[in-house]
Design an enzyme around this catalytic site. Structure first.
Site, mmCIF file in Angstrom:
data_model
loop_
_atom_site.group_PDB
_atom_site.id
_atom_site.type_symbol
_atom_site.label_atom_id
_atom_site.label_comp_id
_atom_site.label_asym_id
_atom_site.label_seq_id
_atom_site.Cartn_x
_atom_site.Cartn_y
_atom_site.Cartn_z
ATOM 1 C CE LYS A 1 -16.479 18.306 -37.859
ATOM 2 N NZ LYS A 1 -16.431 18.307 -39.308
ATOM 3 C CG ASP B 1 -20.946 20.847 -42.057
ATOM 4 O OD1 ASP B 1 -19.861 21.454 -41.989
ATOM 5 O OD2 ASP B 1 -21.109 19.686 -41.653
ATOM 6 C CE LYS C 1 -17.595 21.372 -44.279
ATOM 7 N NZ LYS C 1 -17.831 19.973 -43.933
#
Ligand SMILES: C[S@@+](CC[C@H](N)C(=O)[O-])C[C@H]1O[C@@H](n2cnc3c(N)ncnc32)[C@H](O)[C@@H]1O
Length: 884
Positions: free
Chosen positions: A289, A403, A443
């Site tokens: 990612k 994240d 995120k």
């Protein structure tokens, strides 16, 4: 085996698999939040036990499948069973060496693999999807056979035409559902799924929102924070999202509420065009990612503007266990990156032993003064910021990644409400530690509330540009997305204070009320650019999510559906993200001599046994003083009576603590040092001291004098001062506070011999623990050392020798011009004279030359007088031009 008439072979195969998988335990220890919690999706990767590989496997240079390294649990086994059936993955068994993404694999047939029948290929390919074959053809074939055997329409098959008149109905079990189970929500969902709405693009573009405002001041933000009623629903959060879209998201998620998790996951695996990319050669999908986001932002993270590739990249990875993001960054930059990791100390802690692709030696996992790694904690935040500022000369990191996620099982719809402190603290820490001009990526999940909108708004005012981006590697059916912030602006301290205040409210945990606002709604709505950006982003990602969920529903309902683009998309994506299509490889642990033979061949054996040329001070005139400008020197702790095991020599690091030292042609393991793989240096282990007398403490430090390889980077052909510069950078990125059982690694600073030695290496009288007075040398004290384990006390050692390194190659020699005071290079064969900036490469001594020509001088017991004598000799000679 003959098939009963009307039985669909595809369904039958799957049913058998499902029967098997139904024996797997339902309560997998990984709870899953399909509807938005990508952490749990990724957390599937965290299950690999440390001892997962047998010692034999570790010894071998085993290339292993990604599944193996990401830790197989029941869920993944299920996914793999489906992949094997449908050939959407490469279909290798965990113990096999695999070549990933070979397109031909799509067609191969193995014992446990099922290839598509030509029938399916010919008749059912639509928009990259295979639909279940109609049964008409099979029935008519069966009918022909039956007719041949005497069957007549309307009569039974018995001797007297008795028996059933209809064929046996096909075996229709879907997944683990009971035979009679009809799932109306699913059927309904299938009719709504519109494959034409799915956008599959490899080159995803980041849509930036450009900020034209300055960061808000304390005065402007006065009274912005508001507390309000605690909420446990988001159904009415339609200020920043279309009402219908929000309702559909919630409804589409709820299709799976009562649905079998395994079945749904397998359908998700089959339906997602990007699914088989997985972790490629990294420890998990998260790493990929980050690779995708880095590429989508023109590599602004790993190759920031203005930072040359040989200068260290500083980054932070927060809420980051097990560390796939960092593994990616370190893979790109190798040791020329320094990472600060911060994550909860629990089962999702960093797994440095899994950093196969990027060396972890320059990665510093930190857990704060509470040692728990909780980013909500104010003291932890401040300590992390202090650590980073201290090691980046007060500048901060080039970029921060975050994240964070945790299980919200059963409360998927309110994940945004439950994660607000995580959203807040990740942004707050970024503002505290990212340097001006630096970047941030974090995120987030749903962004429907005024709280989340306010946070994004504040971030948008602290950076030049922001974007809300969902990478392809983030599954389409979940609500995960990333906030990317480019170029931090100055003067953001008031925003930091604002968010710190907000966090204090959240930490207070007042049960009755909640923090509901960071920025008033009117301000958010009044800023048309921001408001439209957020709303459009929520609507677009909402539609994508709805379609993704409906697609999974369709794949659950029809188990013959296959996303046949998976293999080609994988290849295209890896190419686009500039990731090699390689398998994950466990590093081979070979003997140092074998490894060096492999990477350096005979070049290494040619120099390895060369002992230094030892001289007495009386020999100086004909050696290091002829002429002195050719030499650089290192104050060493060498003396003639020192055991050979302690003498300066070649050290070879093979990753983490696998370090060896060359003694009389044989490599010996050294304990208590960490060096990145393939680091070959000429170094000396020196006893360092701090404080004096009774308080004196000692530690061991490896001083690197010269280097051939630094973390697999061959620097041997560079000029010695350039090698010195890189050694300096290397030690800086490698540095982390360690306890005394670990040796520190420092650059062994080389000084010019033609400078006044009493100034370059001033010696100071020190009282040792035993009361004796000795002359001590204080090497340059690095600015990055920390006030930890007394590292802030200046350190010194007792020199008893000098190592001289030649940095120019014959017939060239270096001299000092009397007229200009500048050094120049003189070629004794051609009489050419050039200043340093014009020196030819042939004048530069490479590592082998400097190493072979090194000279060592023992000055034990008379350091000062030897140094003074040497000083006099060099000063007398260094300005004299050579005679022809
Ligand atoms: C999805 S994982 C991160 C994966 C990671 N980016 C990688 O590449 O491997 C989410 C992480 O957030 C961490 N986390 C959750 N809440 C946290 C908190 N309050 N403080 C620090 N870390 C937290 C979890 O422990 C977990 O390690």
């Amino acid at each position: 085996m003959k098939m009963p008439i009307g039985i669909n072979m595809v369904e039958n195969t799957n049913s058998a698999e499902d029967m098997n998988s139904s024996r797997l335990s339902e309560d997998s220890n990984q709870s899953e939040n399909e509807h938005g919690l990508s952490f749990l999706e990724d957390s599937l990767m965290y299950q690999l036990p440390n001892d997962y590989f047998s010692p034999d496997e570790q010894k071998e240079n085993t290339t292993i499948s990604v599944h193996q390294n990401t830790g197989i649990n029941e869920e993944e086994e299920d996914e793999r069973a489906v992949e094997n059936q449908h050939h959407i993955n490469e279909g290798s068994s965990p113990s096999e060496t695999i070549t990933k993404s070979s397109p031909s694999n799509d067609k191969c047939v193995g014992s446990n693999k099922r290839s598509r029948t030509q029938f399916e290929i010919d008749n059912h390919e639509t928009r990259g999807v295979y639909f279940e074959p109609p049964r008409k053809k099979e029935a008519s074939f069966g009918m022909k056979v039956m007719t041949m055997m005497g069957y007549q329409k309307g009569r039974g098959l018995g001797k007297n035409n008795q028996g059933r008149l209809e064929p046996v109905v096909a075996f229709h079990q879907k997944g683990r559902r009971g035979f009679a189970f009809e799932y109306t929500e699913l059927k309904e969902a299938v009719t709504k799924w519109d494959p034409s709405l799915e956008v599959v693009e490899v080159d995803t573009k980041v849509k930036w929102m450009i900020n034209e405002l300055t960061p808000p001041s304390e005065h402007e933000m006065k009274d912005w924070i508001q507390e309000g009623e605690k909420k446990n629903t988001i159904d009415d959060e339609t200020l920043f999202c279309d009402k219908n879209i929000l309702q559909q998201i919630i409804k589409s998620k709820s299709i799976f509420d009562k649905f079998d998790k395994h079945e749904m996951r397998r359908a998700r695996t089959r339906s997602n065009p990007f699914e088989t990319i997985r972790g490629v050669f990294f420890q998990n999908r998260a790493a990929v990612k980050m690779a995708e986001m880095d590429k989508a932002c023109d590599f602004m993270f790993t190759r920031p503007n203005g930072l040359e590739m040989h200068n260290p990249l500083y980054f932070a990875d927060v809420c980051a266990g097990p560390g796939g993001f960092s593994e990616y960054v370190l893979w790109r930059r190798k040791w020329i990156a320094k990472g600060f990791g911060f994550t909860l100390r629990n089962s999702n802690d960093f797994k440095l032993e899994e950093f196969f692709a990027g060396p972890p030696e320059t990665f510093h996992p930190y857990y704060g003064p509470k040692e728990d790694g909780n980013i909500y904690d104010t003291e932890n935040q401040k300590a992390l910021a202090n650590l980073i500022m201290q090691q980046t000369k007060g500048q901060g990191v080039h970029f921060m990644m975050a994240d964070g996620g945790f299980s919200v099982e059963g409360k998927e719809n309110i994940q945004e409400l439950l994660s607000k402190q995580l959203y807040l603290c990740q942004c707050l820490v970024a503002l505290m530690i990212v340097r001006e001009g630096g970047h941030f990526v974090t995120k987030l999940f749903d962004l429907f509330t005024t709280f989340s909108a306010g946070l994004i708004y504040l971030m948008s005012r602290c950076f030049k540009k922001i974007s809300i981006f969902k990478p392809n590697t983030s599954r389409p059916a979940n609500s995960e997305r990333y906030l990317i912030c480019q170029e931090k602006l100055p003067n953001i301290n008031d925003v930091i204070a604002h968010l710190q205040h907000a966090n204090e409210i959240l930490l207070d945990g007042n049960k009755e009320t909640d923090l509901v606002q960071l920025v008033p709604l009117e301000i958010l709505q009044k800023n048309e650019l921001f408001y439209q950006y957020l709303k459009e982003s929520n609507d677009t990602l909402g539609n994508k999510q709805i379609n993704g969920l409906l697609k999974i529903a369709a794949y659950c309902e029809n188990i013959a559906l296959i996303e046949e683009r998976q293999s080609s998309i994988r290849t295209e994506c890896l190419l686009h993200w500039e990731l090699p299509d390689q398998s994950r490889t466990v590093p081979r642990y070979s003997r140092p001599e074998d490894r060096l033979q492999t990477i350096l061949g005979s070049k290494f054996s040619a120099i390895s046994d060369k002992a230094p040329h030892e001289i007495a001070i009386t020999d100086a005139d004909n050696t290091v003083c002829n002429p002195p400008c050719n030499w650089l020197f290192f104050p060493s702790a060498y003396n003639k009576s020192m055991p050979i095991e302690c003498q300066p020599t070649l050290y070879y690091g093979m990753g983490r603590t696998r370090v060896h030292r060359l003694v009389k042609g044989t490599w010996h393991a050294v304990t208590g040092i960490e060096l990145p793989p393939d680091t070959l240096v000429y170094a000396e282990m020196i006893t360092e001291y701090r404080s004096e007398g009774k308080k004196q403490m000692k530690t061991h430090t490896l001083y690197i004098v010269d280097a051939w390889l630094l973390g697999a980077q061959d620097i041997s052909q560079k000029f010695l001062p350039d090698r010195q510069y890189l050694i300096h950078q290397f030690c800086e990125t490698l540095w982390k506070p360690t306890n005394n059982s670990f040796a520190r690694v420092r650059p062994g600073k080389l000084h010019s011999l033609d400078e006044d030695m009493t100034r370059t290496i001033p010696l100071k009288s020190i009282q040792m623990k035993n009361g004796l007075d000795v002359m001590a040398y204080y090497p340059p004290q690095p600015s990055y050392s920390l006030n930890l384990n007394n590292d802030n006390e200046p350190f010194y050692y007792i020199p008893s020798g000098i190592i001289f390194m030649n940095f120019t190659r014959k017939p060239w020699s270096v001299h000092l011009s009397r007229s200009t005071g500048l050094h120049y290079f003189f070629n004794s064969k051609t009489n050419d004279k050039v200043y340093n900036d014009k020196r030819p490469q042939s004048a530069e001594a490479d590592f082998s030359y400097s190493f072979e020509k090194r000279i060592i001088l023992d000055v034990t017991n008379n350091e000062s007088s030897s140094i003074n004598l040497l000083n006099t000799k060099t000063k007398a000679k260094c300005c004299i031009p050579p005679r022809q």
